[in-house]
Design an enzyme around this catalytic site. Structure first.
Site, mmCIF file in Angstrom:
data_model
loop_
_atom_site.group_PDB
_atom_site.id
_atom_site.type_symbol
_atom_site.label_atom_id
_atom_site.label_comp_id
_atom_site.label_asym_id
_atom_site.label_seq_id
_atom_site.Cartn_x
_atom_site.Cartn_y
_atom_site.Cartn_z
ATOM 1 C CD GLU A 49 -2.429 -1.553 2.518
ATOM 2 O OE1 GLU A 49 -1.894 -1.083 3.542
ATOM 3 O OE2 GLU A 49 -3.356 -2.368 2.563
ATOM 4 C CB CYS B 238 3.044 7.307 3.204
ATOM 5 S SG CYS B 238 3.314 6.033 4.438
ATOM 6 C CB CYS C 178 5.755 -6.192 8.771
ATOM 7 S SG CYS C 178 7.114 -5.606 9.805
ATOM 8 C CB CYS D 99 4.262 -4.335 16.194
ATOM 9 S SG CYS D 99 5.994 -4.016 15.837
ATOM 10 C CB CYS E 288 1.082 -3.214 13.485
ATOM 11 S SG CYS E 288 1.363 -2.997 11.741
ATOM 12 N N GLY F 160 5.655 -2.709 6.398
ATOM 13 C CA GLY F 160 7.006 -3.267 6.505
ATOM 14 C C GLY F 160 7.951 -2.453 7.361
ATOM 15 C CD GLU F 161 11.902 -1.594 10.769
ATOM 16 O OE1 GLU F 161 11.023 -1.137 11.503
ATOM 17 O OE2 GLU F 161 12.864 -0.910 10.368
ATOM 18 C CB SER G 95 9.089 5.477 10.040
ATOM 19 O OG SER G 95 8.579 5.087 11.283
ATOM 20 C CB SER H 239 7.982 3.503 15.959
ATOM 21 O OG SER H 239 7.724 4.018 14.687
ATOM 22 C CG LEU H 240 10.172 5.329 22.638
ATOM 23 C CD1 LEU H 240 11.461 4.559 22.469
ATOM 24 C CD2 LEU H 240 10.435 6.649 23.362
ATOM 25 C CG HIS I 269 -5.539 6.936 13.964
ATOM 26 N ND1 HIS I 269 -6.641 7.611 13.499
ATOM 27 C CD2 HIS I 269 -4.598 7.872 14.199
ATOM 28 C CE1 HIS I 269 -6.370 8.901 13.439
ATOM 29 N NE2 HIS I 269 -5.123 9.081 13.860
ATOM 30 C CB CYS J 147 5.777 2.161 11.822
ATOM 31 S SG CYS J 147 6.702 0.762 11.180
#
Ligand code: SF4
Length: 335
Positions: free
Chosen positions: A89, A102, A109, A113, A116, A154-155, A186, A208-209, A284, A327
């Protein structure tokens, strides 16, 4: 003969493919990456003979999305499918003179996480440099793209080679010539890849923390166990002086989960003195998730407290690309 996609090649690789002199190589790259001409025989600035030879061994390689959707705020979301059938996407956000894309770096991925849906979707594979570039060059009606953010599926640090090459081509003078200052990658953080990225690219990076506390962050970002955020922040901090780029922390705020006083103090302790900026983002929710975003007043409070303690902080708007700054959250929304 199997033809080579020109999209995804550097100027040096176009030279290796064609044997053309530098002037013609630059003309080919310009026709492809700047003018986005989809037929090699219509390329300009190269002799007919070179064009014919190029057409026999290669094709432009920029392809179109299979579907698109417009958000209520005007953000366009696209779904691409590559030749291997992998889907990914892309988001296009236009605001005044700024056009941001973006991009995804992987189909799915493997970082897992739990917040996600991209992670839940599983891992379908790394995207090639061509797949990444086509998300910038193949968007219908996008015009001149001014900013690129790697915040889709993805990372990026898990597909470093292709991400580095895409960043290089995107910022090259013979390519789309998007300033490296306007390209942001990111990551949830893979320490060796972050080090390599900082050494090999001048583009921006955002970590991303989710939480300043390792045991808590681990529950939202499993990568924390192997690649602790504090180690990555140390690397970012030490690199900061060497290159003119933006290094930032993305902190998505979830009510009563990571927006307490304890978290505020933890953030201050972790970031104070590093010179790294914190971007506070609203959360979100994904389907079936009961968590909600921190309120605007709570986000303002966090920002204010961070700033008066000497930590640079800002709040990001809740629009397309900001949603994707989580992310994978944008991808999850699309799913
Ligand atoms: S949040 Fe990012 S790193 Fe984590 S699973 Fe989603 S896309 Fe992957």
């Amino acid at each position: 003969m199997i033809k080579t996609s020109l999209c995804g090649l550097t100027a040096d690789e176009i030279h290796d493919l064609t044997g053309s002199d530098r002037k013609h190589v630059i003309a080919i790259a310009n026709c492809l990456y700047k003018k986005k001409i989809s037929d090699i025989m219509l390329f300009q600035g190269i002799p007919g003979r070179v064009k014919k030879e190029l057409n026999e061994k290669s094709f432009p390689g920029i392809y179109l999305p299979v579907t698109s959707k417009r958000s209520s705020d005007g953000t366009m979301k696209f779904l691409f499918r590559n030749e291997s059938g992998q889907e990914f996407e892309t988001v296009l956000l236009t605001e005044k003179k700024r056009t941001t894309v973006c991009v995804s770096s992987q189909s799915g991925c493997r970082m897992g996480c739990p917040f996600c849906v991209t992670g839940q979707y599983g891992f379908r594979g790394n995207l090639s440099t061509r797949d990444i570039l086509t998300q910038v060059l193949g968007l219908p009606g996008s015009g001149k793209v001014t900013h690129v953010v790697f915040m889709g599926m993805g990372e990026p640090m898990d597909n470093l080679e292709n991400v580095l090459k895409a960043c290089y081509i995107l910022s090259a003078e013979w390519g789309p010539a998007i300033s490296s200052r306007n390209i942001t990658v990111s990551t949830v953080g893979i320490t060796p890849a972050v080090k390599s990225f900082l050494e090999q690219s001048a583009c921006n990076i955002a970590l991303s923390l989710y939480s300043p506390f390792p045991e808590e962050r681990y529950r939202t970002v499993p990568a924390e166990k192997k690649y602790p955020a504090h180690e990555i922040i140390d690397i970012m901090k030490n690199n900061r002086a060497r290159k003119k780029r933006r290094i930032s922390i993305a902190y998505i705020m979830i009510r009563n989960m990571n927006d307490t006083e304890k978290h505020l103090e933890g953030l201050k302790a972790l970031i104070h003195g590093t010179g790294i900026r914190i971007n506070l983002l609203p959360y979100h929710a994904i389907a079936g998730d009961n968590n909600i975003s921190s309120s605007p007043s709570r986000m303002q409070y966090f920002k204010h407290q961070l700033v008066i303690s000497g930590v640079s902080a800002s709040i990001r708007k809740s629009k397309g690309v900001d949603v994707s700054a989580a992310c994978g959250l944008l991808a999850s929304e699309l799913k």
